[in-house]
Structure formats: structure tokens, C-alpha cells
Write an enzyme that holds these catalytic residues in place. Structure first.
Site, mmCIF file in Angstrom:
data_model
loop_
_atom_site.group_PDB
_atom_site.id
_atom_site.type_symbol
_atom_site.label_atom_id
_atom_site.label_comp_id
_atom_site.label_asym_id
_atom_site.label_seq_id
_atom_site.Cartn_x
_atom_site.Cartn_y
_atom_site.Cartn_z
ATOM 1 N N ASP A 1 -7.503 -3.856 -5.684
ATOM 2 C CA ASP A 1 -6.655 -4.243 -4.555
ATOM 3 C C ASP A 1 -6.666 -5.756 -4.395
ATOM 4 O O ASP A 1 -6.568 -6.275 -3.297
ATOM 5 C CB ASP A 1 -7.159 -3.552 -3.274
ATOM 6 C CG ASP A 1 -6.114 -3.573 -2.163
ATOM 7 O OD1 ASP A 1 -4.936 -3.809 -2.477
ATOM 8 O OD2 ASP A 1 -6.470 -3.377 -1.001
ATOM 9 N N GLU B 1 0.828 -1.206 0.000
ATOM 10 C CA GLU B 1 0.000 0.000 0.000
ATOM 11 C C GLU B 1 0.862 1.256 0.000
ATOM 12 O O GLU B 1 0.379 2.342 -0.175
ATOM 13 C CB GLU B 1 -0.915 0.013 1.232
ATOM 14 C CG GLU B 1 -2.234 -0.719 1.018
ATOM 15 C CD GLU B 1 -2.062 -2.195 0.742
ATOM 16 O OE1 GLU B 1 -1.093 -2.786 1.264
ATOM 17 O OE2 GLU B 1 -2.878 -2.744 -0.005
ATOM 18 N N ASN C 1 -0.933 -6.771 -5.192
ATOM 19 C CA ASN C 1 -1.465 -5.807 -6.162
ATOM 20 C C ASN C 1 -0.409 -4.777 -6.557
ATOM 21 O O ASN C 1 0.546 -4.546 -5.836
ATOM 22 C CB ASN C 1 -2.679 -5.085 -5.550
ATOM 23 C CG ASN C 1 -2.351 -4.460 -4.204
ATOM 24 O OD1 ASN C 1 -1.882 -5.130 -3.297
ATOM 25 N ND2 ASN C 1 -2.559 -3.161 -4.084
#
Lengths: 280, 611
Positions: B325, B199, B283
Site C-alpha cells: 500500500d 482503495e 498504489n
């Protein structure tokens, strides 16, 4: 001169994994502020940010000593500081910020384009065709894949390959990680930076290379993406008493606050007036 | 001792005398996998079956399970670690919290007596940069050494007998958003470790370390030029769109691969006959999709690699240009199945995207890919091209509200590992049942910078339940039975030769179910919700034991253990909305629970020392 923290690293006084304390009453005469120890122009552990100065003004107004709980202002900041009862006040949050109870906004700023003065680019419109070829730096917010508004607007126009991302988190061992974006202009890594006003304005002011800061225009077609935000103070939800005292402080000190912000190079914009004559 | 700093302290090694020769490195772990008394790696075996050959506990007597002993790891955050059991000793690791983050304990697996503990001294800043709670998914073991990954990117070797540190190697930088949460896996004397933090825009990798010295043998990146991804002459992807030079660069906008995500925080399996390791990548990041044109290779992909050199043999991308995601770090279970009259060496990958992939593990061909959950964000997988078919109607756009996207961001299944029984020929799948809305959002604020992100709001999928434990038949390509749960089933699964399957729920129940029909045989209400990995072993008393950590947390559980405000529906990346009521069922915990059969006629259950 380039701003550099003179210490080799930034020490974070973080307490990990403690069970959240019930909000202990602050000792009388103490204003307990939650702040990032490494995030100029807003705050740092040396007290050099405008939010530090503002906290001092509030403390003086209330007749209280200012004490700090330091925590990096990223995901978990509010949870680990304000909500954990370690401190009672966050000096800067977006108006209406959902995690806290917010005061009246005390300023409104805008995203800006920052360029090298010598280039005379005179760049302010998001629709400027030159944006297809100039090398543009933006911040990357990181968590959960959020682009800052300019990155989103550029992407919508297919402007991708010439966009460079600078992590808002940067390397936290260095001073003021978000400043890398503005340094990249001075260093010639990029032609233009699209940055949040207070960051762009302050670091441009302190840049060794003369820089131009221009509020971003022509953002209407990218709605609901916003490019201007009102900033308020934040207290714990339900702490109406402190909120009301802070509102009174803001009302009484609007001029001083404005001149403090101006001295830090923060671009200020007025709230747009709606058709009905009220403020948004 | 401290695990700080960059240099490996080789002097530490010398202090403990001679190192075991690596000649024995080939056999130790593999031979232990054959001994049902032990649980030598988080997934139990290289095939990642989580199947125990012990059958003392069965469908007829599971109702007599009772607590044998418990142990607190001393930190009330998400407990995702799998305990290990070797030669009668249990090794368990706590999360990155409390006064001793990522502390390791060695216990007598039969009596629960504490033998030693080891406390690294990680960097405090780590707690501020870890994405989703501060979990650790378990330890690894080989040749008398226990291997630990700390959240702040150190891999540590500990002497299994004494608890003394043998070496440590720093693999990443917490101040740049890198963390490590996965359980290491040892293959042929190499400790395999992958990173987390997708992230935050880090670049994914798997690193192999020499188990005796901690020296880095190879590192394979998930993005970038072939030389970094370790793609060479031997690379033979099955599908044409994956053939070509430097696709890890060309499928990105300029230079974006440098922080492209594709981290490796899940599971690694290994086939000794083919000499290949298998793992999935996370991702792409950190840019919104509109700033990330292209397929973004090799994010959301499965890799097969040679463990000796790291060289890639094949790869397959499940989710090109991921919008949701949908990391694909989930486990790859290695099985030999008879499909259409042919014995095929397959891997089964329960995709985060909602499809159950059955692939030829020698070639990377997708044999089948069937939805095992309600899926509307894709229209299926084209078995000719291997490409997933996106559903344009469900494309999230900033500022546009797109409702009812299924599955939600955590996918149909996240990290929580499945179990496979060679007896029932079923895969036991703990997973979630959530959909989400994408909305133009409230203002977010990071480091003094406001922005408008996409609000992700998650909620129960069709039918109103949020989790499920199910049995899937990969040959018939269908669900055989299912149990609906109030919350996402975020714990791992275990299945035994007694035909009992085990899993835990976030609302504090640990369940034993009949592996054939899903009938609940027994359940135990614990102190905190379960997101851990159940294991089984035999004690020195000859009894079969079942162990699992209780302690809610993880991405869906921070609302209960880390004081995320449950009234804020989009906190914790949108998960809070889906688990808003969790605090009414559980708070955090840190208890290791160990069960065995009790109550048999005449059995002494006093736990008193022998006279």
C-alpha cells in the site's frame, strides 16, 4: 424476471458528520434496526429482504414496532449507525464480528459456484482443472485490498488472467449493486461466478436464465482462508440484555428462520463437527 | 448554489458578465509567488518548497509568538487544508462534514473578519464511500478566482471578491468509489486536478481544466494504453524496463488496468523552464497482490508531463507490484543542487517506501535513494537499473503471519508535505515511524459478504516513538537533526527566512523550532491535534503571521474524531492500533489559528478598534 428497483434511484437517508449521540433509549415499543437500504437479499428500504422479514419477526416476538436507520453496509456502517446510538440491532454479521457483540449464529452458509444450467458444468471443486480456462467472476471487496476467499484461492493456483472482478460496491445508484456478478452469468459475460451463498442463491432463484448453485468444495488446502461462515445478529458491545433476548428468540424460532432462509434460496450448511465431537 | 448534476451551467458564467481574458493567465500566480506577503498556493510555490521569505519572526523572538485571532470552519473532522492568502484576504476550506460540507470562507487575513462564505451542496452518499476520513487539502487561486475540489468530484471556480460561483465541472463518480481530496494546482491557466479512492478500485487520472470555463483540456490516466496515459513520441523514460508500448496494459493481468488504482491525490509541482509538471501516483488496486501479477504500471510512479498537452515526458516507477500500500503521491520538491561539483536540476521525493529519492528532473534518472527511516521491507534501490530491491522475507501472504514489516502501510511518510530552506539547504520532513504485522485475520463484512482479509496491525518502530520531525541534507545524503514525537507527525511543514521551522503534532502542540539545530523555540497547546499545513504571510499591518488549522483526523486520526473504537486494533485499515491512545490526548476540532509576535515594548495588544 430480472430484479430491478422500480424507483430510479436509491435515496439514502444518511446524516453526515453529526456528533455521535449518546445511545438514546429507544422509545418503548420500538425495535431500532440498522440496515443497508439497497442490498437484497439481505435488506432494502422497501423491506423486501430476509433480514427485513427477520426483523419483523423479532419485533413481533418482542411486541415492538420495527424502525430503521439506513446506511450502506461498508466501512463505517457500524460506526455511523449502531455505535452512534441511532439504532440498536444489526440483523446480519459474522459470528464473533469484532465491531459488535454478537448473538448465537442463526445460520451458516458457504461460498458457491454459480453456473448456467444449460452448460452442465457441474462445477464445485476449487481444484477443478477447468478453472484455468473458464471465465470466472468474483466480487472485489475493495477496502484495503481484500480478495474474497475464492479470488485468493484462484490466485494461489496462478489463476489470474481469466478472473473478472465485480465490485461489491458496484454503482450504488442502481438496485442491489452486488447482484451484477450473478447477472453477468445470466448475460454470458462469464462462465462461472464464485459468490457468497445468500447472494448467489437468491439472485440465481430470480434469474431469467436457469442457473445452478453449488457449494464450493476442496477448500482445505487454502486454509486459513475460510469458505463457510456462521452469521449472527449484532448489538452494541455491552448490550447483554438485548443480546440475551435475541438469543432466546433465535432458540425458539430456529425452524421458522430456516424456512425463511430457504425461501430466499440461501444455501445452508451445518457447522463441521470437530474431532472432539464439539462444534467449531 | 448547488454543485449538483452533470452539466456545467454556462449560463452561470454569463450571469457574471465578461470573463477576464486569458492573456493575463500566464503571470498572475507566478508574480504572486515572488511576493512574500502572500501565500498563493498550498505548497506556496511551484517548486513545492513551502519556504517563506518573511524574517520578522526569528529564532531570537519566536518565543513571543501569540494568538492573533481564530476562526472555526464549523466541522470537527480532519483539517488538512492549507489556507491561502492573496491581497490581504485569507481563503480556507473545511472538510466534508457538518451541515455545510467543504465550505469555503474568505477572511480578512489581518483582522479575521469574515468577508463571505460559499457552501457547495455535495452528495450525501460521499461520506460513506470516502476511504480515509473526509479531508480537503486546500484551495487554489489564479486571476481573481478561487478553485475548490469537493469530495464528490466537482471542481468549482468561485469569484474571489464576492464568493459567487462562476462554474463547476463534475470530474468523477462518487457512487463508483471516486472522490477528490487534493488541492488543485493552476499552471498556465489550467486547473490541475487528480482523483482519490484507490482503495476502491478506481482508475487514477490527472485532469486539466480551463480556468475560465471549466472545460476539460486533457485527462491523463495512470493505467491503460499509451493513448490514455498520454504517452507519445516525446516520452523518454530513463530506464529500459519502462520503454515499450502500452506498458500500462501489459504489466497487468488481462483488463485489470481498468480499475488499477494509481490515483493522484497528492501534490503537483511545476518547472516553468523545462515546462514540465511532476506528480506521483498511488498504489495499484483493488486486487490482492496474488491476483495482480506484473509490475502494474504506472502505479506508484512519478510522471513528468507537459502542462499544455498532458503528454508524458518521462516516468519512473518506485514500487513495481506494490505489496504494502505504498502510494507514491508524496510531493516532488524542485531544487537546483550542486552534486559532485555539478549543478543539477533535481527533484526530491521523500518516498513512502522510506527512501529519499534525488532525481534528475529533466531525465528521470535516480541520482541517489537513501533510507531516511528504518526500512526492512526493501533492501535498497539499485542505482544502475533504478529498481528497488524487495525483501522476500517481508512479503505479506494471506494466511501467513509476517511480523515487523517496516515501514508500515502509510509508509515512512504519507501526504504530509515537507519544506525546503534555501538558507539552511535542508529539507524539513514531518513523518511517521511505524512498523506493522500482517496476520491471517478476523472476518470482515461488506455488503452482506464475509471474507478473511489480511489483518494489519501497526505499532511504533524501533525506539518506541511513532513520529518524527527531521532535517535532511540531500547533498550530504544524511539526517542532520530530528525530534521524536509520540504520534505520527501528520501535519505539513513550513520554514521561513527567519530560520524557523513550524509543524504541529497530533497531541495538540504547534511548534516553532530552530531550523538550524531543531531546538524547540516555542509551542502552543491547541484545542485539537494538528494534521494541517502551516503557512506564513504579511498582514496589512506589516506584521508576519503564521496560520494553521487545528483538528485531528485523517487516516491515523479518525480514532479520535470519528468514533472508531480504539479497542479494535485493526479498524481504519490497521491504523487504530498505532494510535489507540489518541483519544486520551485529543478530540476533533475545526479551528483556524493565526499567530503573530506580541509583547514587544509598548505594542498595543488590545485588539481594540483605533480611536
Amino acid at each position: 424476471m430480472r430484479l430491478r428497483n422500480s424507483r430510479t434511484g436509491v435515496t439514502l437517508a444518511v446524516l453526515i458528520g453529526c456528533a455521535p449521540a449518546v445511545a438514546a433509549a429507544a422509545p418503548d415499543g420500538e425495535l431500532r434496526v440498522c440496515a443497508d437500504p439497497n442490498n437484497l437479499p439481505f435488506s432494502n428500504s422497501a423491506g423486501a429482504g430476509f433480514e427485513n422479514r427477520l426483523a419483523a419477526m423479532v419485533g413481533e416476538h418482542f411486541g415492538q414496532q420495527v424502525s430503521y436507520t439506513w446506511w450502506a453496509q461498508r466501512r463505517g456502517f457500524v460506526r455511523n449507525t449502531l455505535k452512534a446510538g441511532k439504532c440498536d440491532l444489526v440483523i446480519g454479521v459474522p459470528a464473533g464480528y469484532d465491531l459488535v457483540e454478537t448473538t448465537k449464529p442463526y445460520y451458516r452458509s458457504t461460498y458457491v459456484f454459480v453456473t448456467r444450467r444449460e452448460q452442465h458444468l457441474d462445477l464445485s471443486s476449487l481444484l477443478d482443472p477447468r478453472l484455468h480456462r473458464l471465465v470466472i467472476g468474483v466480487h472485489l471487496i475493495g477496502d484495503g485490498g481484500n480478495n474474497p476467499p475464492p479470488a485468493q484461492a484462484l490466485g494461489e493456483q496462478g489463476i489470474v488472467d481469466n478472473v473478472r472482478g465485480y465490485s461489491i460496491y458496484g454503482d450504488y445508484r442502481r438496485a442491489d449493486p452486488p447482484a451484477r456478478l450473478i447477472e453477468a452469468i445470466a448475460d454470458g459475460e462469464i462462465d462461472v461466478a464464485a459468490a457468497w451463498g445468500p447472494l448467489g442463491g437468491y439472485f440465481a432463484q430470480h434469474s431469467p436464465v436457469p442457473l445452478t448453485v453449488a457449494p464450493i468444495r476442496d477448500y482445505e488446502r487454502f486454509a486459513p482462508q475460510q469458505f463457510q461462515f456462521a452469521i449472527a445478529m449484532g448489538v452494541r458491545k455491552g448490550d447483554h440484555a438485548l443480546r440475551d433476548r435475541l438469543n432466546a428468540f433465535i432458540d425458539e424460532h430456529r425452524l421458522e428462520i430456516k424456512s425463511l432462509l430457504r425461501s430466499y434460496g440461501v444455501p445452508l450448511v451445518e457447522a463441521p463437527v470437530t474431532a472432539s465431537g464439539g462444534h467449531e | 448554489m448547488s454543485v449538483r448534476g452533470f452539466a456545467r451551467l454556462l449560463s452561470v458564467l454569463c450571469a457574471f458578465g465578461a470573463l477576464p481574458s486569458s492573456a493575463s493567465a500566464q503571470t498572475d500566480l507566478a508574480s504572486r509567488m515572488k511576493d512574500p506577503a502572500q501565500w498563493p498556493m498550498a505548497a506556496r510555490d511551484y517548486a513545492n518548497t513551502r519556504y517563506s521569505e518573511l524574517d520578522q519572526i526569528n529564532a531570537a523572538n519566536a518565543s513571543r509568538l501569540q494568538l492573533a485571532w481564530t476562526f472555526s470552519v464549523g466541522a470537527d473532522r480532519g483539517q488538512e487544508a492549507a489556507p491561502l492568502v492573496l491581497d490581504g484576504t485569507m481563503y480556507v476550506v473545511g472538510p466534508y462534514a457538518g451541515p455545510y460540507p467543504n465550505r469555503v470562507f474568505a477572511l480578512d487575513a489581518t483582522t479575521g473578519e469574515l468577508k463571505w462564505s460559499y457552501a457547495p451542496k455535495p452528495e450525501p452518499a460521499a461520506a460513506g464511500v470516502a476511504c480515509c476520513d473526509v479531508v480537503n487539502r486546500g484551495l487554489a487561486f489564479d486571476n481573481g478566482k478561487v478553485f475548490l475540489n469537493t469530495l464528490d468530484n466537482h471542481t468549482v471556480a468561485i469569484d474571489a471578491k464576492t464568493g459567487k460561483e462562476l462554474w463547476h465541472t463534475k470530474l468523477g463518480e462518487i457512487n463508483k468509489g471516486e472522490t477528490i481530496t487534493m488541492a488543485p494546482v493552476v499552471v498556465k491557466g489550467k486547473v490541475m486536478v487528480g482523483n482519490s479512492g484507490g482503495e476502491l478500485g478506481v482508475r487514477g487520472w490527472v485532469t486539466a481544466l480551463d480556468e475560465n470555463t471549466g472545460a476539460i483540456a486533457w485527462r491523463a490516466y495512470s493505467t491503460g494504453p499509451d493513448k490514455d496515459v498520454l504517452i507519445g513520441q516525446d516520452f523518454k523514460p530513463f530506464y529500459d524496463n519502462l520503454k515499450g508500448e502500452d506498458l500500462g496494459v501489459k504489466t497487468w493481468p488481462a483488463d485489470r488496468w481498468q480499475v488499477g488504482g494509481g490515483t493522484v491525490w497528492g501534490w503537483i509541482s511545476y518547472d516553468p523552464d523545462l515546462n514540465l509538471i511532476y506528480y506521483g501516483t498511488a498504489n495499484p488496486s483493488p486486487w490482492n497482490a496474488n491476483q495482480r501479477s506484473g509490475d502494474n504500471l504506472w502505479s506508484a510512479s512519478i510522471f513528468a508531463r507537459d502542462p499544455d498537452t498532458g503528454q508524458a515526458k518521462w516516468a519512473y516507477q518506485l514500487n513495481p507490484h506494490d505489496l504494502f500500500d505504498h502510494d507514491e503521491i508524496n510531493e516532488n520538491v524542485l531544487l537546483d543542487l550542486e552534486l559532485n561539483g555539478q549543478l543539477r536540476k533535481v527533484l526530491i521525493h521523500p518516498g513512502r517506501n522510506g527512501y529519499m529519492y534525488v532525481m534528475d528532473r529533466a531525465t528521470g534518472e535516480v541520482i541517489s535513494a537513501d533510507a531516511y527511516e528504518f526500512v526492512n521491507s526493501y533492501k535498497g534501490v539499485d542505482l544502475k537499473t533504478g529498481k528497488i530491491i524487495p525483501n522476500e522475507e517481508k512479503t505479506p501472504l494471506v494466511g501467513k503471519t509476517v511480523q515487523n514489516i517496516c515501514p508500515a502501510a502509510p509508509g515512512a511518510k504519507d501526504w504530509q508535505p515537507t519544506a525546503w530552506s534555501p538558507r539552511t539547504k535542508l529539507l524539513y520532513v514531518p513523518h511517521q515511524h511505524l512498523c506493522m504485522d500482517f496476520k491471517a485475520s478476523q472476518v470482515g463484512y461488506i455488503a452482506g459478504t464475509p471474507y478473511v482479509g489480511a489483518d494489519v496491525d501497526m505499532y511504533a518502530g524501533p525506539g518506541g516513538y511513532r513520529g518524527e520531525f527531521m532535517a535532511w541534507d540531500p547533498v550530504a545524503r544524511k539526517k542532520v537533526w530530528e525530534i521524536h514525537e509520540k504520534f505520527p507527525v501528520w501535519s505539513g511543514a513550513l520554514v521561513t527566512a527567519g530560520d524557523v521551522a513550524f509543524y504541529g503534532t497530533m497531541d495538540r502542540l504547534f511548534k516553532a523550532v530552530d531550523a538550524k539545530d531543531g531546538h524547540v523555540l516555542w509551542q502552543f497547546r491547541a484545542g485539537s491535534g494538528f494534521i494541517g499545513q502551516p503557512i506564513s504571510y504579511r498582514g496589512s499591518d506589516g506584521q508576519q503571521y503564521i496560520a494553521i488549522l487545528s483538528g485531528v483526523g485523517g487516516w491515523p486520526g479518525v480514532v479520535a474524531n470519528a468514533e472508531v473504537d480504539p479497542r479494535v486494533r485493526n479498524a481504519a485499515l490497521g491504523f487504530t492500533g498505532a494510535t489507540q491512545d489518541l483519544p486520551f490526548y485529543t478530540a476533533g476540532g475545526s479551528e483556524l489559528l493565526v499567530f503573530k509576535l506580541g509583547g514587544a515594548k509598548g505594542e498595543d495588544t488590545s485588539h481594540a478598534p483605533p480611536k
